[in-house]
Each structure stands twice: as C-alpha cells, then as structure tokens.
Design a protein around this motif. Structure first.
Motif, mmCIF file in Angstrom:
data_model
loop_
_atom_site.group_PDB
_atom_site.id
_atom_site.type_symbol
_atom_site.label_atom_id
_atom_site.label_comp_id
_atom_site.label_asym_id
_atom_site.label_seq_id
_atom_site.Cartn_x
_atom_site.Cartn_y
_atom_site.Cartn_z
ATOM 1 N N PHE A 22 42.894 51.513 31.849
ATOM 2 C CA PHE A 22 43.679 52.740 31.736
ATOM 3 C C PHE A 22 42.854 53.993 31.456
ATOM 4 O O PHE A 22 43.305 55.092 31.744
ATOM 5 C CB PHE A 22 44.746 52.577 30.654
ATOM 6 N N VAL A 23 41.664 53.851 30.884
ATOM 7 C CA VAL A 23 40.841 55.016 30.587
ATOM 8 C C VAL A 23 39.761 55.195 31.642
ATOM 9 O O VAL A 23 39.604 56.270 32.218
ATOM 10 C CB VAL A 23 40.226 54.912 29.172
ATOM 11 N N ALA A 24 38.998 54.140 31.887
ATOM 12 C CA ALA A 24 37.889 54.229 32.823
ATOM 13 C C ALA A 24 38.335 54.059 34.275
ATOM 14 O O ALA A 24 37.606 54.470 35.184
ATOM 15 C CB ALA A 24 36.830 53.191 32.488
ATOM 16 N N HIS A 25 39.468 53.458 34.517
ATOM 17 C CA HIS A 25 39.979 53.190 35.875
ATOM 18 C C HIS A 25 38.928 52.472 36.729
ATOM 19 O O HIS A 25 38.719 52.814 37.887
ATOM 20 C CB HIS A 25 40.423 54.481 36.557
ATOM 21 N N ASP A 26 38.309 51.471 36.126
ATOM 22 C CA ASP A 26 37.251 50.735 36.817
ATOM 23 C C ASP A 26 37.677 49.271 36.952
ATOM 24 O O ASP A 26 37.695 48.526 35.967
ATOM 25 C CB ASP A 26 35.945 50.828 36.035
ATOM 26 N N PRO A 27 38.011 48.851 38.163
ATOM 27 C CA PRO A 27 38.485 47.463 38.328
ATOM 28 C C PRO A 27 37.409 46.415 38.075
ATOM 29 O O PRO A 27 37.720 45.285 37.713
ATOM 30 C CB PRO A 27 38.973 47.417 39.768
ATOM 31 N N ARG A 28 36.144 46.766 38.248
ATOM 32 C CA ARG A 28 35.078 45.783 37.996
ATOM 33 C C ARG A 28 35.013 45.425 36.513
ATOM 34 O O ARG A 28 34.899 44.253 36.156
ATOM 35 C CB ARG A 28 33.731 46.310 38.466
ATOM 36 N N TRP A 29 35.071 46.431 35.643
ATOM 37 C CA TRP A 29 35.038 46.166 34.213
ATOM 38 C C TRP A 29 36.312 45.454 33.755
ATOM 39 O O TRP A 29 36.271 44.564 32.901
ATOM 40 C CB TRP A 29 34.856 47.456 33.415
ATOM 41 N N THR A 30 37.435 45.847 34.323
ATOM 42 C CA THR A 30 38.696 45.194 33.982
ATOM 43 C C THR A 30 38.636 43.709 34.310
ATOM 44 O O THR A 30 39.030 42.855 33.507
ATOM 45 C CB THR A 30 39.863 45.856 34.744
ATOM 46 N N THR A 31 38.127 43.393 35.480
ATOM 47 C CA THR A 31 38.000 41.988 35.894
ATOM 48 C C THR A 31 37.036 41.235 34.993
ATOM 49 O O THR A 31 37.310 40.096 34.593
ATOM 50 C CB THR A 31 37.533 41.912 37.359
ATOM 51 N N LEU A 32 35.922 41.855 34.667
ATOM 52 C CA LEU A 32 34.935 41.206 33.801
ATOM 53 C C LEU A 32 35.534 40.882 32.434
ATOM 54 O O LEU A 32 35.411 39.748 31.950
ATOM 55 C CB LEU A 32 33.702 42.093 33.628
ATOM 56 N N PHE A 33 36.187 41.865 31.811
ATOM 57 C CA PHE A 33 36.759 41.633 30.488
ATOM 58 C C PHE A 33 37.906 40.620 30.547
ATOM 59 O O PHE A 33 38.088 39.817 29.626
ATOM 60 C CB PHE A 33 37.218 42.941 29.859
ATOM 61 N N ALA A 34 38.675 40.631 31.625
ATOM 62 C CA ALA A 34 39.753 39.653 31.777
ATOM 63 C C ALA A 34 39.189 38.238 31.918
ATOM 64 O O ALA A 34 39.720 37.283 31.340
ATOM 65 C CB ALA A 34 40.623 40.006 32.974
ATOM 66 N N LEU A 35 38.119 38.098 32.684
ATOM 67 C CA LEU A 35 37.499 36.779 32.836
ATOM 68 C C LEU A 35 36.894 36.287 31.522
ATOM 69 O O LEU A 35 37.001 35.106 31.190
ATOM 70 C CB LEU A 35 36.436 36.814 33.928
ATOM 71 N N LEU A 36 36.261 37.183 30.781
ATOM 72 C CA LEU A 36 35.697 36.787 29.487
ATOM 73 C C LEU A 36 36.800 36.380 28.507
ATOM 74 O O LEU A 36 36.654 35.392 27.780
ATOM 75 C CB LEU A 36 34.861 37.927 28.904
ATOM 76 N N ALA A 37 37.889 37.130 28.488
ATOM 77 C CA ALA A 37 39.009 36.770 27.614
ATOM 78 C C ALA A 37 39.604 35.430 28.036
ATOM 79 O O ALA A 37 39.957 34.599 27.187
ATOM 80 C CB ALA A 37 40.072 37.861 27.643
#
Length: 70
Positions: A22-37
């Motif tokens: 929602f802040v960075a609007h970066d799907p790569r980081w979103t995917t990375l953090f989702a996979l780590l979680a």
C-alpha cells in the motif's frame, strides 16, 4: 517453535507486506514478504503444537500432583 518467536517473526513480516503493497506499490516486495510469512506459518504448523509434558521437569511437584503420582 514457541509462540513468542512465531509472533516476533510473523508480525513484522505482515507489517512489511502491508507497507510494500500500500505504500511502496511494489509487487516484488509484496510477494517476497508474503512468501516469507507463508514459510514461517508452514514451519510453525509443521513443528506442531507443544505439549505441556515438554515444559515440565520430571521432579516438578505440581506436575506430579496433577498426574496423580504422589
């Protein structure tokens, strides 16, 4: 994995995922953090729940009393 360790790992990952989405609007980081979680959740459930017997010492009077060994 203990519950405090699980919360210490999962809460920052979820916060980072929300920030990335929602802040960075970066799907790569979103995917990375989702996979780590998801990996943390998988490890937590793969290790299974800890039983009360694991945390009790053999000479604990309270545990002996609850088991009926007097």
């Amino acid at each position: 994995m203990s519950r405090p360790l699980f919360y210490a790992l999962i809460v920052p990952l979820i916060a980072a995922e929300i920030w990335a989405q929602f802040v960075a609007h970066d799907p790569r980081w979103t995917t990375l953090f989702a996979l780590l979680a998801g990996a943390v959740l998988a490890v937590y459930y793969a290790l299974g729940p800890r039983t009360d017997a694991e945390g009790c010492l053999p000479d604990c009077p309270k545990c002996r009393e609850s088991r009926g060994d007097l």
